[in-house]
Design an enzyme around this catalytic site. Structure first.
Site, PDB file in Angstrom:
ATOM      1  N   THR A 139      31.927  17.299   6.495  1.00 25.77           N
ATOM      2  CA  THR A 139      32.876  17.784   7.243  1.00 25.77           C
ATOM      3  C   THR A 139      33.928  16.485   7.401  1.00 25.77           C
ATOM      4  OG1 THR A 139      33.123  18.026   9.707  1.00 25.77           O
ATOM      5  CG2 THR A 139      31.300  16.914   9.038  1.00 25.77           C
ATOM      6  N   ASP A 140      35.292  17.041   7.999  1.00 29.57           N
ATOM      7  CA  ASP A 140      36.391  15.945   8.318  1.00 29.57           C
ATOM      8  C   ASP A 140      35.663  15.205   9.420  1.00 29.57           C
ATOM      9  OD1 ASP A 140      36.611  17.947   9.857  1.00 29.57           O
ATOM     10  OD2 ASP A 140      38.800  18.340   9.590  1.00 29.57           O
ATOM     11  N   GLU A 141      34.789  15.819  10.330  1.00 33.35           N
ATOM     12  CA  GLU A 141      34.516  15.105  11.596  1.00 33.35           C
ATOM     13  C   GLU A 141      34.028  13.842  11.354  1.00 33.35           C
ATOM     14  OE1 GLU A 141      33.127  17.764  14.392  1.00 33.35           O
ATOM     15  OE2 GLU A 141      33.785  19.578  13.474  1.00 33.35           O
ATOM     16  N   TYR A 165      26.848  15.400  16.278  1.00 28.44           N
ATOM     17  CA  TYR A 165      26.939  16.174  15.050  1.00 28.44           C
ATOM     18  C   TYR A 165      27.507  15.352  13.853  1.00 28.44           C
ATOM     19  CZ  TYR A 165      29.117  19.273  11.350  1.00 28.44           C
ATOM     20  OH  TYR A 165      29.462  19.817  10.513  1.00 28.44           O
ATOM     21  N   LYS A 169      26.207  13.905  10.404  1.00 26.16           N
ATOM     22  CA  LYS A 169      26.772  14.104   9.078  1.00 26.16           C
ATOM     23  C   LYS A 169      27.376  12.897   8.237  1.00 26.16           C
ATOM     24  CE  LYS A 169      27.557  17.689   7.407  1.00 26.16           C
ATOM     25  NZ  LYS A 169      26.552  18.398   6.463  1.00 26.16           N
TER      26      LYS A 169
HETATM   27  P1  NAD Z   1      25.602  27.165   9.639  1.00 33.58           P
HETATM   28  O1  NAD Z   1      25.046  26.840  10.962  1.00 33.58           O
HETATM   29  O2  NAD Z   1      26.174  28.755   9.850  1.00 33.58           O
HETATM   30  O3  NAD Z   1      24.546  27.626   8.634  1.00 33.58           O
HETATM   31  C1  NAD Z   1      23.595  26.426   8.452  1.00 33.58           C
HETATM   32  C2  NAD Z   1      22.522  27.076   7.596  1.00 33.58           C
HETATM   33  O4  NAD Z   1      21.504  26.047   7.420  1.00 33.58           O
HETATM   34  C3  NAD Z   1      21.664  28.069   8.343  1.00 33.58           C
HETATM   35  O5  NAD Z   1      21.538  29.010   7.286  1.00 33.58           O
HETATM   36  C4  NAD Z   1      20.374  27.294   8.762  1.00 33.58           C
HETATM   37  O6  NAD Z   1      19.403  28.216   8.788  1.00 33.58           O
HETATM   38  C5  NAD Z   1      20.195  26.363   7.679  1.00 33.58           C
HETATM   39  N1  NAD Z   1      19.488  25.065   7.873  1.00 33.58           N
HETATM   40  C6  NAD Z   1      19.568  24.528   8.779  1.00 33.58           C
HETATM   41  N2  NAD Z   1      18.671  23.484   8.845  1.00 33.58           N
HETATM   42  C7  NAD Z   1      18.064  23.366   7.674  1.00 33.58           C
HETATM   43  C8  NAD Z   1      16.796  22.673   7.029  1.00 33.58           C
HETATM   44  N3  NAD Z   1      16.383  21.664   7.566  1.00 33.58           N
HETATM   45  N4  NAD Z   1      16.286  23.318   5.780  1.00 33.58           N
HETATM   46  C9  NAD Z   1      16.760  24.319   5.333  1.00 33.58           C
HETATM   47  N5  NAD Z   1      17.850  25.238   5.834  1.00 33.58           N
HETATM   48  C10 NAD Z   1      18.430  24.688   7.018  1.00 33.58           C
HETATM   49  O7  NAD Z   1      26.619  26.468   9.001  1.00 33.58           O
HETATM   50  P2  NAD Z   1      27.845  26.322   8.267  1.00 33.58           P
HETATM   51  O8  NAD Z   1      29.126  26.403   9.246  1.00 33.58           O
HETATM   52  O9  NAD Z   1      27.826  27.607   7.282  1.00 33.58           O
HETATM   53  O10 NAD Z   1      28.082  25.051   7.634  1.00 33.58           O
HETATM   54  C11 NAD Z   1      27.407  24.991   6.407  1.00 33.58           C
HETATM   55  C12 NAD Z   1      27.615  23.434   5.984  1.00 33.58           C
HETATM   56  O11 NAD Z   1      29.213  23.073   5.954  1.00 33.58           O
HETATM   57  C13 NAD Z   1      26.965  22.159   6.938  1.00 33.58           C
HETATM   58  O12 NAD Z   1      26.661  21.248   6.256  1.00 33.58           O
HETATM   59  C14 NAD Z   1      28.347  21.763   7.762  1.00 33.58           C
HETATM   60  O13 NAD Z   1      28.379  20.731   8.250  1.00 33.58           O
HETATM   61  C15 NAD Z   1      29.347  21.998   6.603  1.00 33.58           C
HETATM   62  N6  NAD Z   1      30.722  22.284   7.366  1.00 33.58           N
HETATM   63  C16 NAD Z   1      30.956  23.259   8.128  1.00 33.58           C
HETATM   64  C17 NAD Z   1      32.378  23.547   8.761  1.00 33.58           C
HETATM   65  C18 NAD Z   1      32.589  24.663   9.569  1.00 33.58           C
HETATM   66  O14 NAD Z   1      33.777  24.851  10.013  1.00 33.58           O
HETATM   67  N7  NAD Z   1      31.673  25.640   9.595  1.00 33.58           N
HETATM   68  C19 NAD Z   1      33.348  22.865   8.235  1.00 33.58           C
HETATM   69  C20 NAD Z   1      32.965  21.598   7.332  1.00 33.58           C
HETATM   70  C21 NAD Z   1      31.687  21.298   6.777  1.00 33.58           C
HETATM   71  P1  TYD Z   2      34.146  24.512  17.159  1.00 34.94           P
HETATM   72  O1  TYD Z   2      34.453  26.119  16.662  1.00 34.94           O
HETATM   73  O2  TYD Z   2      32.978  24.526  17.908  1.00 34.94           O
HETATM   74  O3  TYD Z   2      34.312  23.638  15.771  1.00 34.94           O
HETATM   75  P2  TYD Z   2      34.431  22.027  16.003  1.00 34.94           P
HETATM   76  O4  TYD Z   2      33.920  21.514  17.261  1.00 34.94           O
HETATM   77  O5  TYD Z   2      33.278  21.718  14.877  1.00 34.94           O
HETATM   78  O6  TYD Z   2      35.848  21.742  15.679  1.00 34.94           O
HETATM   79  O7  TYD Z   2      35.496  24.418  18.120  1.00 34.94           O
HETATM   80  C1  TYD Z   2      36.719  24.214  17.350  1.00 34.94           C
HETATM   81  C2  TYD Z   2      37.763  23.741  18.710  1.00 34.94           C
HETATM   82  O8  TYD Z   2      37.584  24.607  19.740  1.00 34.94           O
HETATM   83  C3  TYD Z   2      37.128  22.475  19.312  1.00 34.94           C
HETATM   84  O9  TYD Z   2      38.268  21.736  19.786  1.00 34.94           O
HETATM   85  C4  TYD Z   2      36.455  22.796  20.469  1.00 34.94           C
HETATM   86  C5  TYD Z   2      37.253  24.198  21.023  1.00 34.94           C
HETATM   87  N1  TYD Z   2      36.361  25.008  21.658  1.00 34.94           N
HETATM   88  C6  TYD Z   2      36.713  25.680  22.751  1.00 34.94           C
HETATM   89  O10 TYD Z   2      38.051  25.217  23.576  1.00 34.94           O
HETATM   90  N2  TYD Z   2      36.108  26.721  23.517  1.00 34.94           N
HETATM   91  C7  TYD Z   2      34.747  27.045  23.040  1.00 34.94           C
HETATM   92  O11 TYD Z   2      34.051  27.776  23.661  1.00 34.94           O
HETATM   93  C8  TYD Z   2      34.276  26.366  21.766  1.00 34.94           C
HETATM   94  C9  TYD Z   2      32.946  27.032  20.987  1.00 34.94           C
HETATM   95  C10 TYD Z   2      35.342  25.592  21.243  1.00 34.94           C
END
Ligand code: NAD
Ligand code: TYD
Length: 357
Positions: A139-141, A165, A169
């Site tokens: 992630t960019d975070e 988080y 990461k």
């Molecule tokens: P998500 O929470 O929807 O999915 C995570 C999946 O991982 C789930 O299916 C869960 O069951 C599985 N999982 C968790 N722990 C596990 C373990 N120990 N062994 C096997 N499976 C496990 O998350 P997502 O949004 O699909 O994110 C996927 C990846 O992308 C993550 O690594 C996250 O850090 C990264 N990412 C997400 C975002 C975003 O905006 N959602 C952005 C950048 C990077």
């Molecule tokens: P989120 O979807 O949780 O992603 P991330 O924290 O990984 O960026 O949140 C996106 C943005 O929205 C973040 O600045 C937090 C804000 N947010 C709210 O304002 N209200 C909410 O209920 C949630 C879940 C997030």
């Protein structure tokens, strides 16, 4: 693509992983093994759209990336060409409530997983070992927070994670990098901005806002609503991951972003306007439901990605604009209310009650 490869995907029942599995099976002739622990955000129904032809090239294994015996058995059995690691705990607010779960999944289990993959990779014939990739999705975070006028994150930006988080990461990324530097494991790391699209678990901002609006509940916006995120459609993230697997250089990291920075208030207002058009409410605009709530502790102000490297070196381009992608996403949630109902389990209701009370 006629690649006929075997992709060992982890976390493929989650939001981004399921998109990657669906796109992989649709776009090429390869096979996918999906290892997923099925935590609260992992949902086998995310893969319901796979047709019979795709299903024939798909296998699901219920398990934890930290289970060395299980992982080792499947690596030996399927001899993958690539491991693509999406598995993680992913929600910042949950990491604030329970950091240990994030350290266990994103650091400790990942460390075991890397060691298991390394041990198997060392048994490969030189040609197969050289062609193998361990792609770690991050992630960019990890780069921390930017001010309004700071330049965007590049691959050279020092890591400065702020939430548990992001710190977990970042630790994971460091482990992946160290396994390349120390043992020569061919790794790739991708650092992507906020994803949106179909099948995102409704604890994250966009699906939560849609769900709450449809239910006539308050749409909670933290603090002033002025925090900025860069949004990328999940399919564009997955196309970047594919390109990194095809053309990326071992040991490199690639930033992926949508060049689409929005304040949270802009995002929820846009969602309300789309819903006003697609499902008008007799009570008036959904914007009346937008409610400013207590800020997230340590809330990062702004994320912004400079993705010049992946554009220049791998030729990646996102296909969705935020306006089109958000419209399509809102429509998907409107047309998939049974999916939404199915993910609102007791665990989900407990989280919402505890976090937003
Ligand atoms: P998500 O929470 O929807 O999915 C995570 C999946 O991982 C789930 O299916 C869960 O069951 C599985 N999982 C968790 N722990 C596990 C373990 N120990 N062994 C096997 N499976 C496990 O998350 P997502 O949004 O699909 O994110 C996927 C990846 O992308 C993550 O690594 C996250 O850090 C990264 N990412 C997400 C975002 C975003 O905006 N959602 C952005 C950048 C990077
Ligand atoms: P989120 O979807 O949780 O992603 P991330 O924290 O990984 O960026 O949140 C996106 C943005 O929205 C973040 O600045 C937090 C804000 N947010 C709210 O304002 N209200 C909410 O209920 C949630 C879940 C997030």
């Amino acid at each position: 693509m006629q690649d006929g490869k075997l992709y060992f995907v982890t976390g493929g029942a989650g939001f981004i992983g399921s998109c990657f599995v669906i796109d992989t099976l649709a776009q090429n002739t390869g096979n996918v093994l999906n290892l997923d622990k099925l935590t609260y955000s992992g949902n086998p129904h995310n893969l319901d759209s796979l047709g019979p032809e795709a299903k024939a090239r798909y296998n699901f294994v219920h398990g934890d990336i930290g289970d060395a015996a299980l992982v080792s058995r499947y690596l030996n059995q399927c001899q993958p060409d690539a491991v693509v690691n999406f598995a993680a705990e992913t929600h910042v607010d949950r990491s604030i409530a329970d950091p240990s779960a994030f350290i266990r999944a994103n650091v400790a289990a990942l460390g075991v997983f890397l060691e298991t993959v390394l041990n198997w990779w060392r048994t490969l014939a030189p040609e197969k070992a050289a062609a193998f990739h361990f792609l770690h999705v991050s992630t960019d975070e990890v780069f921390g927070a930017l001010g309004p006028d700071d330049p965007s994150f590049t691959e050279q930006t020092p890591y400065a994670p702020n939430s548990p988080y992001a710190a977990s990461k970042a630790a994971g990324d460091h482990l992946v990098r160290a396994f390349h530097h120390t043992y020569g494991l061919p790794v790739l790391i991708t650092n992507c901005s906020n994803n949106y699209g179909p099948r995102q678990f409704p604890e994250k901002l966009i699906p939560l806002a849609i769900l709450n609006a449809l239910a006539g509940r308050a749409i909670p916006v933290y603090g002033s609503g002025g925090n900025i995120r860069d949004w990328l459609h999940v399919q564009d993230h997955c196309s970047a991951v594919h390109l990194a697997l095809q053309k990326g250089s071992s040991g490199q990291s690639y930033n992926i972003g949508g060049k689409s920075e929005k304040t949270n208030l802009e995002v929820v207002r846009n969602i309300c306007l789309l819903l006003d058009e697609m499902r008008p409410d007799a009570g008036g605009s959904y914007q009346r439901l937008i409610t400013m709530v207590k800020d997230r502790p340590g809330h990062d102000f702004r994320y912004s990605i400079n993705c010049a490297k992946i554009e220049r070196e791998l030729g990646w381009r996102p296909e969705h604009t935020f306006a089109e992608g958000l419209r399509e996403t809102v429509l998907w949630y409107l047309n998939n209310e049974s999916w939404l109902a199915s993910v609102q389990t007791g665990e989900y209701r407990r989280w919402i009650a505890a976090h937003y009370s």
